[in-house]
Motif scaffolding. Structure first.
Motif, short mmCIF file in Angstrom:
data_model
loop_
_atom_site.label_atom_id
_atom_site.label_comp_id
_atom_site.label_asym_id
_atom_site.label_seq_id
_atom_site.Cartn_x
_atom_site.Cartn_y
_atom_site.Cartn_z
N ARG A 170 -5.98 8.01 7.58
CA ARG A 170 -4.84 8.95 8.37
C ARG A 170 -4.09 8.02 9.49
O ARG A 170 -2.88 8.10 9.77
N TYR A 171 -4.97 6.81 9.93
CA TYR A 171 -4.18 6.14 10.90
C TYR A 171 -3.48 4.98 10.44
O TYR A 171 -3.04 4.17 11.39
N LEU A 172 -3.48 4.60 9.29
CA LEU A 172 -2.92 3.51 8.48
C LEU A 172 -1.65 3.30 8.84
O LEU A 172 -0.77 4.20 8.71
N LEU B 147 0.86 -1.05 -0.06
CA LEU B 147 -0.09 0.11 -0.01
C LEU B 147 1.12 1.25 -0.15
O LEU B 147 2.04 1.28 0.87
N LEU B 148 0.55 2.21 -0.73
CA LEU B 148 1.44 3.24 -0.96
C LEU B 148 0.33 4.76 -0.43
O LEU B 148 -0.66 4.79 -0.97
N ALA C 230 4.97 3.65 2.41
CA ALA C 230 4.78 2.46 1.84
C ALA C 230 4.52 1.40 2.73
O ALA C 230 5.42 1.18 3.68
N LEU C 231 3.35 0.52 2.86
CA LEU C 231 3.22 -0.51 3.94
C LEU C 231 3.30 -2.07 2.99
O LEU C 231 2.76 -2.19 2.02
N PHE C 232 4.24 -2.76 3.69
CA PHE C 232 4.43 -3.95 2.98
C PHE C 232 3.86 -5.16 3.79
O PHE C 232 4.18 -5.05 5.09
N LYS C 233 2.86 -6.02 3.08
CA LYS C 233 2.34 -6.98 3.96
C LYS C 233 1.68 -6.55 5.21
O LYS C 233 1.63 -7.41 6.21
N VAL D 56 11.08 4.31 9.67
CA VAL D 56 10.84 3.10 9.38
C VAL D 56 9.91 2.57 10.50
O VAL D 56 10.22 3.22 11.62
N ASP D 57 9.25 1.78 10.26
CA ASP D 57 7.88 1.33 11.50
C ASP D 57 7.43 -0.28 11.18
O ASP D 57 7.37 -0.46 9.88
N PHE D 58 7.45 -0.80 12.44
CA PHE D 58 7.09 -2.24 12.24
C PHE D 58 6.13 -2.72 13.13
O PHE D 58 6.06 -2.34 14.47
#
Length: 231
Positions: free
Chosen positions: A229-231, A135-136, A158-161, A180-182
């Motif tokens: 906004r909170y994604l 997701l971008l 960008a959100l990966f998986k 960077v966020d996990f």
């Protein structure tokens, strides 16, 4: 049940000889529309500003402001905001200190120079689905404080998986920001961000570091659409 939310804010900040205290109550209303949700809120309260002239050093001994007094003034303050969002898009407009109340420091000359400056904010963003795993989310935040006080933040995340965030942003052509966020679990996330200075201050600053720890609490199951906004 009534789509109404109530809140309370209290904050205190201190910078040199000045300290400020804000105490305010908030009321917000949520309106369901066909394609999305519109919310608007109003906050009102008091703002106390204190200036301690005893902490100031003056170049001239006979300066009229060198009175060693601790001055305090309280004024009302009001903020207003609008926020609209769908499953993939959001836009918000808000303004604080909309009445621009002036502080009455009785022992100071030119009292009209002290007032709460109004600030206006415009934020917007959209979520694109590149594919099933990515997701971008580009977003922008514009801030205006009157005169030449204008700032623009532009970000792309960008959100990966649904687990891992990577982001980059530019603030007013003066700093480049990395994120960077996990998502460790469904309710815990950890992250790191770095702001790199681009203007002339880079000769004196190596940027700033920030560590983020976030918790999400779902107190009740709700079919409400989560704002992008909170994604």
């Amino acid at each position: 049940k009534n789509n109404i939310a109530w809140g309370f804010n209290i904050s205190r900040d201190k910078l040199g000889p000045t300290s400020n205290l804000l105490a305010a109550a908030t009321a917000a209303y949520q309106l369901r529309l066909y394609h999305g949700t519109l919310t608007f809120g109003l906050r009102g309260g008091i703002y106390n500003s204190v200036v301690d002239h005893g902490q100031l050093l003056f170049r001239e001994d006979d300066d009229i402001l060198d009175n060693k007094e601790r001055l305090s003034a309280i004024v009302p303050t009001f903020d207003f905001g609008l926020y609209y969002y769908t499953e993939r898009f959001y836009v918000g407009l808000s303004s604080n200190h909309i009445t621009k109340h002036r502080f009455n420091y009785s022992s100071l000359p030119n009292n009209q120079a002290y007032f709460l400056a109004r600030h206006t904010f415009l934020a917007a963003g959209y979520v694109f689905e590149v594919n099933r795993d990515i997701l971008l989310k580009p977003s922008v935040l514009l801030k205006y404080g009157g005169g030449l006080a204008f700032n623009a933040d532009v970000y792309v995340n960008a959100l990966f998986k649904e687990l891992f965030w990577l982001g980059i942003g530019l603030r007013n052509l003066s700093s480049l920001n990395f994120l960077v966020d996990f998502n460790v679990t469904d309710y815990l996330r950890v992250g790191y961000s770095y702001d790199m200075t681009l203007n002339k201050l880079k000769s004196y600053s190596y940027g700033s570091h920030e560590i983020i720890i976030g918790f999400d609490f779902n107190l009740r199951k709700s079919p409400n659409i989560l704002s992008p906004r909170y994604l």
